[in-house]
Motif scaffolding. Structure first.
Motif, PDB file in Angstrom:
ATOM      1  N   PRO A 117       0.804  -1.227   0.000  1.00 23.97           N
ATOM      2  CA  PRO A 117       0.000   0.000   0.000  1.00 23.97           C
ATOM      3  C   PRO A 117       0.838   1.279   0.000  1.00 23.97           C
ATOM      4  CG  PRO A 117      -0.257  -1.185   2.075  1.00 23.97           C
ATOM      5  CD  PRO A 117       0.605  -2.017   1.191  1.00 23.97           C
ATOM      6  N   THR A 118       2.014   1.224   0.605  1.00 21.06           N
ATOM      7  CA  THR A 118       2.940   2.358   0.547  1.00 21.06           C
ATOM      8  C   THR A 118       4.316   1.812   0.186  1.00 21.06           C
ATOM      9  OG1 THR A 118       3.535   2.224   2.890  1.00 21.06           O
ATOM     10  CG2 THR A 118       1.666   3.630   2.336  1.00 21.06           C
ATOM     11  N   LYS A 119       5.216   2.715  -0.141  1.00 21.02           N
ATOM     12  CA  LYS A 119       6.539   2.288  -0.617  1.00 21.02           C
ATOM     13  C   LYS A 119       7.263   1.392   0.383  1.00 21.02           C
ATOM     14  CE  LYS A 119      10.770   3.953  -2.626  1.00 21.02           C
ATOM     15  NZ  LYS A 119      11.467   5.016  -3.273  1.00 21.02           N
ATOM     16  N   LYS A 120       7.174   1.694   1.663  1.00 23.69           N
ATOM     17  CA  LYS A 120       7.926   0.941   2.660  1.00 23.69           C
ATOM     18  C   LYS A 120       7.112  -0.126   3.393  1.00 23.69           C
ATOM     19  CE  LYS A 120      11.503   4.274   3.565  1.00 23.69           C
ATOM     20  NZ  LYS A 120      12.351   4.858   4.576  1.00 23.69           N
ATOM     21  N   LEU A 121       5.826  -0.204   3.115  1.00 23.29           N
ATOM     22  CA  LEU A 121       4.971  -1.156   3.816  1.00 23.29           C
ATOM     23  C   LEU A 121       4.566  -2.293   2.881  1.00 23.29           C
ATOM     24  CD1 LEU A 121       3.323  -1.966   6.319  1.00 23.29           C
ATOM     25  CD2 LEU A 121       1.459  -0.588   5.384  1.00 23.29           C
ATOM     26  N   ILE A 122       4.941  -3.512   3.252  1.00 24.79           N
ATOM     27  CA  ILE A 122       4.555  -4.699   2.493  1.00 24.79           C
ATOM     28  C   ILE A 122       3.769  -5.602   3.433  1.00 24.79           C
ATOM     29  CG2 ILE A 122       5.361  -6.714   1.222  1.00 24.79           C
ATOM     30  CD1 ILE A 122       7.882  -5.095   0.525  1.00 24.79           C
ATOM     31  N   LEU A 123       2.584  -5.991   3.002  1.00 25.10           N
ATOM     32  CA  LEU A 123       1.729  -6.880   3.772  1.00 25.10           C
ATOM     33  C   LEU A 123       1.569  -8.195   3.015  1.00 25.10           C
ATOM     34  CD1 LEU A 123      -1.025  -4.312   4.788  1.00 25.10           C
ATOM     35  CD2 LEU A 123       0.884  -5.128   6.183  1.00 25.10           C
ATOM     36  N   TYR A 124       1.429  -9.273   3.750  1.00 26.83           N
ATOM     37  CA  TYR A 124       1.360 -10.600   3.146  1.00 26.83           C
ATOM     38  C   TYR A 124      -0.008 -11.214   3.397  1.00 26.83           C
ATOM     39  CZ  TYR A 124       6.316  -9.913   2.685  1.00 26.83           C
ATOM     40  OH  TYR A 124       7.534  -9.397   2.344  1.00 26.83           O
TER      41      TYR A 124
END
Length: 89
Positions: free
Chosen positions: A65-72
């Motif tokens: 959702p944002t450049k530094k946030l990755i959700l799995y």
């Protein structure tokens, strides 16, 4: 006052059903999207590089959702674990 009589087998079957419903109700709801740390814990890996490799190879779904946030996606992690599980002999 009414008295209900049950055969022993029916009584224990009823207890099993009640137990299963209570267990399902008390189970904490699992989040659909989890953090990298939670994904690593679920997969029992310690390396962020391994997690990134799995993501890059398309083995598990992710959202950014944002450049530094990755959700799995926890469902895809569960599917990955099921696909790589083996039955015992």
């Amino acid at each position: 006052m009414e008295v209900i009589c049950l055969q022993e087998e029916a009584f224990y079957e009823l207890l099993e059903k009640v137990y299963e419903r209570l267990k399902a109700r008390d189970k904490p709801k699992q989040e659909k999207w989890i953090s990298g740390e939670e994904a690593m814990a679920k997969l029992r890996i310690t390396s962020k590089t391994t997690l990134q490799k799995m993501r890059d190879e398309g083995k598990i779904r992710f959202a950014q959702p944002t450049k530094k946030l990755i959700l799995y996606d926890s469902d895809s992690i569960n599917e990955y674990l099921e696909d790589n599980s083996y039955e015992t002999f």
